[in-house]
Design a protein around this motif. Structure first.
Motif, PDB file in Angstrom:
ATOM      1  N   HIS A  70       0.835  -1.305   0.171  1.00 48.03           N
ATOM      2  CA  HIS A  70       0.091  -0.023  -0.013  1.00 48.03           C
ATOM      3  C   HIS A  70       1.014   1.095   0.072  1.00 48.03           C
ATOM      4  CE1 HIS A  70      -3.099   2.832   1.471  1.00 48.03           C
ATOM      5  NE2 HIS A  70      -3.931   1.959   1.076  1.00 48.03           N
ATOM      6  N   LEU A  71       0.430   2.354  -0.494  1.00 45.57           N
ATOM      7  CA  LEU A  71       1.354   3.641  -0.614  1.00 45.57           C
ATOM      8  C   LEU A  71       1.635   4.041   0.907  1.00 45.57           C
ATOM      9  CD1 LEU A  71      -0.759   6.389   0.183  1.00 45.57           C
ATOM     10  CD2 LEU A  71      -1.800   5.837  -2.042  1.00 45.57           C
ATOM     11  N   ARG A  72       0.682   3.786   1.780  1.00 49.73           N
ATOM     12  CA  ARG A  72       1.138   4.097   3.268  1.00 49.73           C
ATOM     13  C   ARG A  72       2.444   3.501   3.623  1.00 49.73           C
ATOM     14  NH1 ARG A  72      -3.809   0.860   4.225  1.00 49.73           N
ATOM     15  NH2 ARG A  72      -3.069  -0.963   4.974  1.00 49.73           N
ATOM     16  N   ASP A  73       2.847   2.276   3.034  1.00 50.05           N
ATOM     17  CA  ASP A  73       3.875   1.583   3.612  1.00 50.05           C
ATOM     18  C   ASP A  73       5.299   2.257   3.541  1.00 50.05           C
ATOM     19  OD1 ASP A  73       2.010  -0.609   4.248  1.00 50.05           O
ATOM     20  OD2 ASP A  73       2.201  -1.615   2.644  1.00 50.05           O
ATOM     21  N   ILE A  74       5.274   3.069   2.266  1.00 48.03           N
ATOM     22  CA  ILE A  74       6.474   3.551   1.915  1.00 48.03           C
ATOM     23  C   ILE A  74       6.456   5.073   1.767  1.00 48.03           C
ATOM     24  CG2 ILE A  74       6.856   1.526   0.415  1.00 48.03           C
ATOM     25  CD1 ILE A  74       5.598   3.321  -2.177  1.00 48.03           C
ATOM     26  N   GLU A  75       5.914   5.684   2.949  1.00 49.81           N
ATOM     27  CA  GLU A  75       5.979   7.254   2.979  1.00 49.81           C
ATOM     28  C   GLU A  75       7.276   7.822   3.299  1.00 49.81           C
ATOM     29  OE1 GLU A  75       2.261   9.300   3.070  1.00 49.81           O
ATOM     30  OE2 GLU A  75       2.012   8.414   4.713  1.00 49.81           O
ATOM     31  N   TYR A  76       8.267   7.237   3.885  1.00 52.36           N
ATOM     32  CA  TYR A  76       9.438   7.634   4.359  1.00 52.36           C
ATOM     33  C   TYR A  76      10.085   8.072   2.912  1.00 52.36           C
ATOM     34  CZ  TYR A  76      14.111   8.241   5.782  1.00 52.36           C
ATOM     35  OH  TYR A  76      15.438   8.839   6.032  1.00 52.36           O
ATOM     36  N   ALA A  77      10.004   7.059   2.046  1.00 53.14           N
ATOM     37  CA  ALA A  77      10.726   7.156   0.554  1.00 53.14           C
ATOM     38  C   ALA A  77       9.942   7.971  -0.382  1.00 53.14           C
ATOM     39  CB  ALA A  77      10.771   5.677  -0.022  1.00 53.14           C
ATOM     40  N   THR A  78       8.713   8.121  -0.532  1.00 46.30           N
ATOM     41  CA  THR A  78       8.115   8.892  -1.357  1.00 46.30           C
ATOM     42  C   THR A  78       7.941  10.539  -0.917  1.00 46.30           C
ATOM     43  OG1 THR A  78       5.954   8.226  -0.375  1.00 46.30           O
ATOM     44  CG2 THR A  78       6.602   7.168  -2.296  1.00 46.30           C
ATOM     45  N   ASP A 107      25.323  -6.459   1.547  1.00 46.07           N
ATOM     46  CA  ASP A 107      24.998  -7.040   3.089  1.00 46.07           C
ATOM     47  C   ASP A 107      23.504  -6.480   3.431  1.00 46.07           C
ATOM     48  OD1 ASP A 107      25.550  -8.866   4.872  1.00 46.07           O
ATOM     49  OD2 ASP A 107      26.991  -7.631   6.084  1.00 46.07           O
ATOM     50  N   THR A 108      22.669  -6.089   2.659  1.00 42.65           N
ATOM     51  CA  THR A 108      21.633  -5.514   2.909  1.00 42.65           C
ATOM     52  C   THR A 108      20.436  -6.628   2.342  1.00 42.65           C
ATOM     53  OG1 THR A 108      20.029  -3.947   3.902  1.00 42.65           O
ATOM     54  CG2 THR A 108      20.911  -3.742   1.632  1.00 42.65           C
ATOM     55  N   MET A 109      19.004  -6.508   2.557  1.00 46.68           N
ATOM     56  CA  MET A 109      18.142  -7.347   2.401  1.00 46.68           C
ATOM     57  C   MET A 109      16.963  -6.874   1.167  1.00 46.68           C
ATOM     58  SD  MET A 109      15.768  -7.024   5.896  1.00 46.68           S
ATOM     59  CE  MET A 109      14.124  -7.686   5.306  1.00 46.68           C
ATOM     60  N   HIS A 110      16.378  -7.614   0.488  1.00 45.63           N
ATOM     61  CA  HIS A 110      15.236  -7.286  -0.188  1.00 45.63           C
ATOM     62  C   HIS A 110      14.197  -6.193   0.658  1.00 45.63           C
ATOM     63  CE1 HIS A 110      12.212  -7.750  -3.702  1.00 45.63           C
ATOM     64  NE2 HIS A 110      11.562  -7.838  -2.827  1.00 45.63           N
ATOM     65  N   ALA A 111      13.576  -5.403  -0.146  1.00 46.56           N
ATOM     66  CA  ALA A 111      12.789  -4.448   0.308  1.00 46.56           C
ATOM     67  C   ALA A 111      13.502  -3.568   1.514  1.00 46.56           C
ATOM     68  CB  ALA A 111      11.507  -5.501   1.118  1.00 46.56           C
ATOM     69  N   PHE A 112      14.752  -3.165   1.475  1.00 49.08           N
ATOM     70  CA  PHE A 112      15.327  -2.454   2.429  1.00 49.08           C
ATOM     71  C   PHE A 112      14.808  -0.855   2.504  1.00 49.08           C
ATOM     72  CE2 PHE A 112      18.142  -2.170  -1.334  1.00 49.08           C
ATOM     73  CZ  PHE A 112      18.317  -0.881  -1.301  1.00 49.08           C
ATOM     74  N   LEU A 113      13.990  -0.190   1.249  1.00 47.93           N
ATOM     75  CA  LEU A 113      13.445   0.791   1.094  1.00 47.93           C
ATOM     76  C   LEU A 113      12.342   1.038   2.195  1.00 47.93           C
ATOM     77  CD1 LEU A 113      14.098   2.053  -2.358  1.00 47.93           C
ATOM     78  CD2 LEU A 113      14.597   3.367  -0.281  1.00 47.93           C
ATOM     79  N   ASN A 114      11.570  -0.498   2.522  1.00 49.42           N
ATOM     80  CA  ASN A 114      10.363  -0.273   3.224  1.00 49.42           C
ATOM     81  C   ASN A 114      10.640   0.054   4.840  1.00 49.42           C
ATOM     82  OD1 ASN A 114       9.349  -1.356   0.956  1.00 49.42           O
ATOM     83  ND2 ASN A 114       7.460  -1.935   2.239  1.00 49.42           N
ATOM     84  N   PHE A 115      12.131  -0.495   5.020  1.00 51.57           N
ATOM     85  CA  PHE A 115      12.642  -0.269   6.663  1.00 51.57           C
ATOM     86  C   PHE A 115      13.482   0.670   7.099  1.00 51.57           C
ATOM     87  CE2 PHE A 115      11.306  -4.584   5.169  1.00 51.57           C
ATOM     88  CZ  PHE A 115      10.027  -4.655   6.147  1.00 51.57           C
ATOM     89  N   PRO A 116      13.289   1.872   6.312  1.00 49.98           N
ATOM     90  CA  PRO A 116      14.464   2.999   6.814  1.00 49.98           C
ATOM     91  C   PRO A 116      14.881   3.240   8.059  1.00 49.98           C
ATOM     92  CG  PRO A 116      12.461   3.966   5.983  1.00 49.98           C
ATOM     93  CD  PRO A 116      12.033   2.569   5.895  1.00 49.98           C
ATOM     94  N   ALA A 117      13.742   3.158   9.088  1.00 49.03           N
ATOM     95  CA  ALA A 117      14.121   3.313  10.304  1.00 49.03           C
ATOM     96  C   ALA A 117      14.840   2.257  11.034  1.00 49.03           C
ATOM     97  CB  ALA A 117      12.620   3.427  11.175  1.00 49.03           C
ATOM     98  N   ALA A 118      15.085   1.043  10.506  1.00 46.67           N
ATOM     99  CA  ALA A 118      15.748   0.063  11.170  1.00 46.67           C
ATOM    100  C   ALA A 118      17.116  -0.103  10.078  1.00 46.67           C
ATOM    101  CB  ALA A 118      14.952  -1.352  11.181  1.00 46.67           C
ATOM    102  N   LEU A 119      17.031   0.134   8.877  1.00 48.66           N
ATOM    103  CA  LEU A 119      18.048  -0.197   8.043  1.00 48.66           C
ATOM    104  C   LEU A 119      18.508   1.297   7.471  1.00 48.66           C
ATOM    105  CD1 LEU A 119      16.387  -3.056   6.217  1.00 48.66           C
ATOM    106  CD2 LEU A 119      18.181  -2.992   7.886  1.00 48.66           C
ATOM    107  N   SER A 120      19.787   1.617   7.599  1.00 44.51           N
ATOM    108  CA  SER A 120      20.402   2.685   7.312  1.00 44.51           C
ATOM    109  C   SER A 120      20.718   2.659   5.624  1.00 44.51           C
ATOM    110  CB  SER A 120      21.875   3.078   7.883  1.00 44.51           C
ATOM    111  OG  SER A 120      22.575   2.108   7.709  1.00 44.51           O
ATOM    112  N   ALA A 121      20.726   1.568   5.188  1.00 44.27           N
ATOM    113  CA  ALA A 121      20.793   1.488   3.735  1.00 44.27           C
ATOM    114  C   ALA A 121      19.531   2.030   3.077  1.00 44.27           C
ATOM    115  CB  ALA A 121      21.044   0.028   3.309  1.00 44.27           C
TER     116      ALA A 121
END
Length: 293
Positions: free
Chosen positions: A98-106, A262-276
């Motif tokens: 959903h678009l709400r899942d990726i608001e940090y990125a967008t 050394d990071t995972m699929h979907a890393f853009l969904n988890f920017p608070a946990a993944l600095s990548a």
């Protein structure tokens, strides 16, 4: 094609910690897969993992009216002035997200790139299998050209399944002889058939599969828009990204390939946990600033 490697000592430990958190989350025992999917779609993102929306852009929730359907979208603008537009597509294996899942990125891309971002909720399988989502992207690009204030320049991009839809929409536009986006941004895309995963049979047709569904199988990628490709070192779909970037370059399409080690699929969904994920938002915004300078 040799990727630009982005690496940092914390990427591995952050990924390990997040994978443990995700593995410990409860599922939906006793439910059939479709019932579990419907419940999963209702889950709201956890700000401790997904981060927060950047407060700088103004936002507007709209309904895009297309032939036979209405699609929800959210627009992020730093200014009412006409600017380039980026159509962005969430991931979710063609069946969720959903678009709400990726608001940090967008919101972050809009704030730092000097573009207007349109984040789209396209139709999902199994209720709407291929080519529903692809046609939503294709028709929304046309809607942007005709109905949204811009300076005429358009990019399309997304994450995972959303990146596949972006790539497929570029192929479809090329093959139809219609206007092409000016740039495509493909983040850890799924670009080939992967019949070992559960969602495969929910999305793909059982018989003939068009190359707009599996862009890696297209005979030629010549004439497609210049591309930014992001890959992840610990992603089972890494080979899709690297192979497509190589094919694009081979067929004369200017392509930049960046791999986050050394990071995972979907890393853009988890920017608070993944600095990548945070780094990638900044990289995409910088890439768009350069592309549209």
């Amino acid at each position: 094609m040799t990727p630009e490697l982005v690496d940092s000592p914390e990427y591995g430990s952050e990924t390990d910690a997040l994978l443990k958190v995700l593995a410990d989350q409860p599922g939906y025992p006793g439910l059939d897969p479709h019932q579990a999917l419907l419940l999963d779609r209702e889950d709201l993102p956890d700000p401790a993992l997904a981060g927060e929306r950047d407060p700088r852009p103004g936002i507007e929730d709209i309904v895009i009216e297309l032939p036979g359907r209405s699609l929800d979208a959210r627009i992020y603008r730093m200014s009412p002035e006409p600017r380039p537009v980026l159509l962005w597509l969430h991931g979710g294996s063609f069946i969720g997200g959903h678009l709400r899942d990726i608001e940090y990125a967008t919101s972050g891309i809009a704030a730092d790139s000097n573009v207007t971002v349109v984040s789209l909720n396209y139709r999902l399988a199994p209720e709407n299998p291929y080519p529903a989502g692809l046609l939503d992207v294709h028709d929304t690009l046309q809607w942007i050209r005709e109905s949204l204030s811009s300076d005429g320049r358009i990019a399309v991009g997304g994450q995972s399944a959303g990146a596949a839809l972006a790539a497929g929409a570029c192929l479809l536009a090329r093959d139809e002889g219609g206007p092409l986006p000016d740039r495509q941004i493909l983040c850890y895309p799924t670009l080939d058939l992967h019949p070992d995963v559960e969602w495969h049979e929910w999305y793909f047709p059982a018989d003939d599969v068009s190359t707009t569904a599996v862009p890696l199988r297209a005979d030629s990628l010549a004439g497609l828009p210049p591309a930014l490709m992001l890959a992840a070192g610990r992603d089972s779909l890494r080979d899709d990204a690297l192979a497509y970037a190589g094919r694009l370059e081979q067929d004369g399409v200017p392509t930049r390939l960046v791999e986050y080690a050394d990071t995972m699929h979907a890393f853009l969904n988890f920017p608070a946990a993944l600095s990548a994920g945070r780094h990638a938002v900044e990289l995409i915004a910088a890439d768009l600033r350069t592309a549209f300078s």
